[in-house]
Write a protein that holds these residues in place. Sequence first.
Motif, short mmCIF file in Angstrom:
data_model
loop_
_atom_site.label_atom_id
_atom_site.label_comp_id
_atom_site.label_asym_id
_atom_site.label_seq_id
_atom_site.Cartn_x
_atom_site.Cartn_y
_atom_site.Cartn_z
N SER A 1 0.65 -11.71 2.64
CA SER A 1 0.31 -12.77 3.59
C SER A 1 -0.83 -13.67 3.14
O SER A 1 -1.04 -14.75 3.68
N LEU A 2 -1.61 -13.20 2.13
CA LEU A 2 -2.78 -13.99 1.75
C LEU A 2 -2.69 -14.59 0.34
O LEU A 2 -3.48 -15.46 -0.01
N LYS B 1 -9.63 -6.17 -2.59
CA LYS B 1 -9.26 -5.29 -1.47
C LYS B 1 -8.48 -6.06 -0.40
O LYS B 1 -7.63 -5.50 0.30
N LEU B 2 -8.77 -7.33 -0.29
CA LEU B 2 -8.13 -8.16 0.73
C LEU B 2 -6.62 -8.21 0.53
O LEU B 2 -5.85 -8.30 1.49
N GLY C 1 -2.39 -4.24 0.66
CA GLY C 1 -1.92 -3.96 2.01
C GLY C 1 -1.77 -5.22 2.85
O GLY C 1 -1.62 -5.14 4.07
N ASP C 2 -1.79 -6.39 2.23
CA ASP C 2 -1.70 -7.64 3.01
C ASP C 2 -0.25 -8.07 3.27
O ASP C 2 -0.04 -9.09 3.93
N LEU D 1 -13.14 -8.72 -3.59
CA LEU D 1 -12.13 -9.54 -2.97
C LEU D 1 -10.72 -8.95 -3.11
O LEU D 1 -9.87 -9.14 -2.26
N ARG E 1 -5.70 1.75 -3.43
CA ARG E 1 -7.00 1.06 -3.41
C ARG E 1 -8.03 1.73 -4.30
O ARG E 1 -8.93 1.08 -4.82
N ASP E 2 -7.89 3.04 -4.42
CA ASP E 2 -8.89 3.80 -5.17
C ASP E 2 -8.68 3.69 -6.67
O ASP E 2 -9.49 4.18 -7.45
N SER F 1 -6.97 -3.65 12.28
CA SER F 1 -8.42 -3.72 12.17
C SER F 1 -8.87 -5.14 12.45
O SER F 1 -8.50 -6.05 11.74
N LEU G 1 0.65 -11.88 8.78
CA LEU G 1 -0.20 -10.72 8.56
C LEU G 1 0.54 -9.44 8.92
O LEU G 1 1.40 -9.46 9.80
N PRO G 2 0.22 -8.34 8.26
CA PRO G 2 0.84 -7.06 8.65
C PRO G 2 0.39 -6.65 10.05
O PRO G 2 -0.66 -7.08 10.51
N ALA G 3 1.15 -5.81 10.70
CA ALA G 3 0.87 -5.27 12.04
C ALA G 3 0.53 -6.39 13.01
O ALA G 3 -0.50 -6.38 13.64
N ASP H 1 0.83 -1.21 0.00
CA ASP H 1 0.00 0.00 0.00
C ASP H 1 0.87 1.26 0.00
O ASP H 1 0.72 2.14 0.85
N SER I 1 -9.06 -11.03 11.26
CA SER I 1 -7.95 -11.08 10.32
C SER I 1 -7.22 -12.42 10.42
O SER I 1 -6.84 -13.01 9.42
#
Lengths: 318, 482
Positions: free
Chosen positions: A146-147, A138-139, A142-143, A136, A105-106, A295, A316-318, A92, A300
């Motif tokens: 990890s996904l 969006k998942l 910023g991952d 989907l 994202r936009d 979040s 996962l991040p954070a 991101d 998550s």
Amino acid sequence: MSRRQQTLIPADVAELASSLAQAHQDQSWVGIPNLKHLNRLLAHVPEDMTVTAEAGMTLADLQAHLAPHGQWVPIDPPRPESLTIGELLAFDRSGPRRLGYGGIRDHVIGMRVALADGRVVKSGGQVVKNVAGFDLLKLFIGDHGSLGVIVEVTFKLLPRPRASATFDRACSNLETVNAALEALWHSPLTPVATDLYHFRPDPLLTLRVVLEGMPEDVAWQDAMIRDLGFQPAGAEDLENRFWQRFSSSVVHSRSVLPSRLTESLADLMSDDFLARAGNGLILTPAALPLISRGSAPELSRRVKEAFDPHHLFPELPA
Amino acid sequence: MTESHAISPTLVAELRRIVGTEHVITSDAELLVYECDAYTLEKQLPQIVVLPGSPEEVAAVVQVCARERLPIVPRGAGTSLSGTVLAVTGGVMISLTRMNRVLSLDPRNRRALVEAGCVNAWVTQAAKPHGLLYAPDPSSQTACTIGGNVGTNSGGPHTLKYGVTTNHVLGYELVLPSGEVVWLGTTPEGGEQIDGLDLRGAAIGTEGMFGIVTRVLVRLIRAPQAFKTMLGIFETVEQASQTVSDIIKAGIVPGAMEMMDQLITQAVEAAYHFGFPLDAGAVLIIELDGLAAGLESQAREVESLCHRNGARQVRIAQSEQERAELWKCRKRAFGAIGRLSPNFITQDGVVPRSKLPEMMAFIQDCSRRHQLRIPNVFHAGDGNLHPLILYDERDADQVKRALQASDDILTQCVELGGSVTGEHGIGVEKMDFMAKQFSPDDLAAMQQLRRVFDPDLRSNPHKMFPSSKKCGDFSPKRQASA
């Protein structure tokens, strides 16, 4: 679980998919594959203002393809020549113009992703307006990888602005910065970037504003911003200066309400920092007190378990 | 998936205790109001309707439903055009309409916190005194709710320049089907950047299947300093479409570009007497917005492009009132259809902008083949069409032909690289099209995410996905940990 010794460097999507399928079966670590061979521009339709590119292409290369048509992906993160599309999305990334044009994202309207078990799935499509199925994609933005592994992205584009002008205001302290920001905010000006730079040991701060759009709009704002104490910017690329000093990995970020920006900077005056003032985003190598921003951590975690039960990919991040 | 169970008097009493007796509807006569949304082709009474007054009440109701394994169907204003709010197997409909307040508005940080049942237009109304507005403006905005907008990722005419709901929702509170309450995304006092997964974004547009939205933190934008709203009058749809392409190619991004063909324009003129010509093949509304300084030259450029493509006339709204009138006609276009036909199917396909003329020709051909009139109004700027297939439900053959025409049009949208829905959502109406637009693996990945939020598939079930027998599970043997 076995740990793979070498990073996957697939020749194409099919090879990536079968490598993942194998790794999934063996429950062996994959990490983040290197997609340098997946670096082609797949489609650019100037009259639709859309472009599809493989995730291994660099942002700079993509922008270079689009420039002759007077179009761009409206994002300006640091070091675009070494930032791949996949990394741009997974981490991101953004730059000064995030204020005026939004985050990545936009701008993403379609994506193909390779999942942990080797299936390659599509989300979104080629059109700028689309609510069929889930959003989907969006998942995966910023991952941090990890996904899944993003392999292909479709962006909606904008025309390059016809005019652009950058202005600076030197501020001696945070009170001056705050007053200048408030004045900007209440004016009819519509900056696309409002960034604050501080390079120690210099106590001075530089507030830099970028105006872009139709030439008449920029000219009109030019007069107004001078009245607020700004001058046409010097030649120095302050973004570059900041990022030359630090690589992304040592820079921490803190996100606050824009109205609380200067109070949040008070304890950073002996450090280097860059603040995207309009967004309330502070970037600094200084260690910041951790502010929990994750979040729904439990949810998550469940998403992670559903998409990567054998933990082939990073955490996962954070 | 669970089928609905009988709802016992004990359960009814429990729900009454949570929300208040007057906010539980059980009689068939009153339930009738909730038998369908704006997609009236299918109807089904919910078994019970509950109207909570707070997020706590919503959570308590959902917890009870979870315990009893009842399907839950969230409902805002019920303006869905695809049957998203249809209570397919009865169940407990949870209406958010009592929770309709703007809770707080922060002009300096350009955000507002609203309850899910807050009407879309009320947000802009509250923001207006601060020179701000809430950008996503579906044509139903004087009725539809923000929670519903989140459920369908609603758009409207201004999406070309401003995007859709997901671009303007910072975060929201969600009651999961288990009754657990989570906040996804930016919090009211928090910074905009969220590290971690964008579950906020992934759950927007999931049509009520991930739980019930109770409060939403929306982004407000500064109202444009000025507008130039123009009306181009063309002999043919092709000329108008080419004009749209030329405007984009010229590097101009209008706030909105809306097209109406002759049939629609005639109906709208008869209803609202704006002054539309009755013999023009197409009219194009082009709205430029931004700083006043740059609008003049952009307007001249647009006008010149219209004329270059054979525009008969280009009118520019001279006042705010005239502008508002023009938009009223556009936004109420569907309402004028009653003059043309007792019934109509509204479609919502999208094609790449460059394929618009080809798609319009296809629709005209479709109209001839099925011998039905098909007027069109569409968001020309983003290729989102609304062909309105006119029919009379008293004639069974017309109904059949109308459904076939609808099918043909949506299939063609997919063929041309577009989508079967730009803004109305899949609901029940377009479930069968999901398999045309997505592969089995694509659909399985969506269901995979859905099961994380709703393991029992009780939240707004039997929507969007074709029979679940066709969708494989990802790791069926893995146990979800507590």
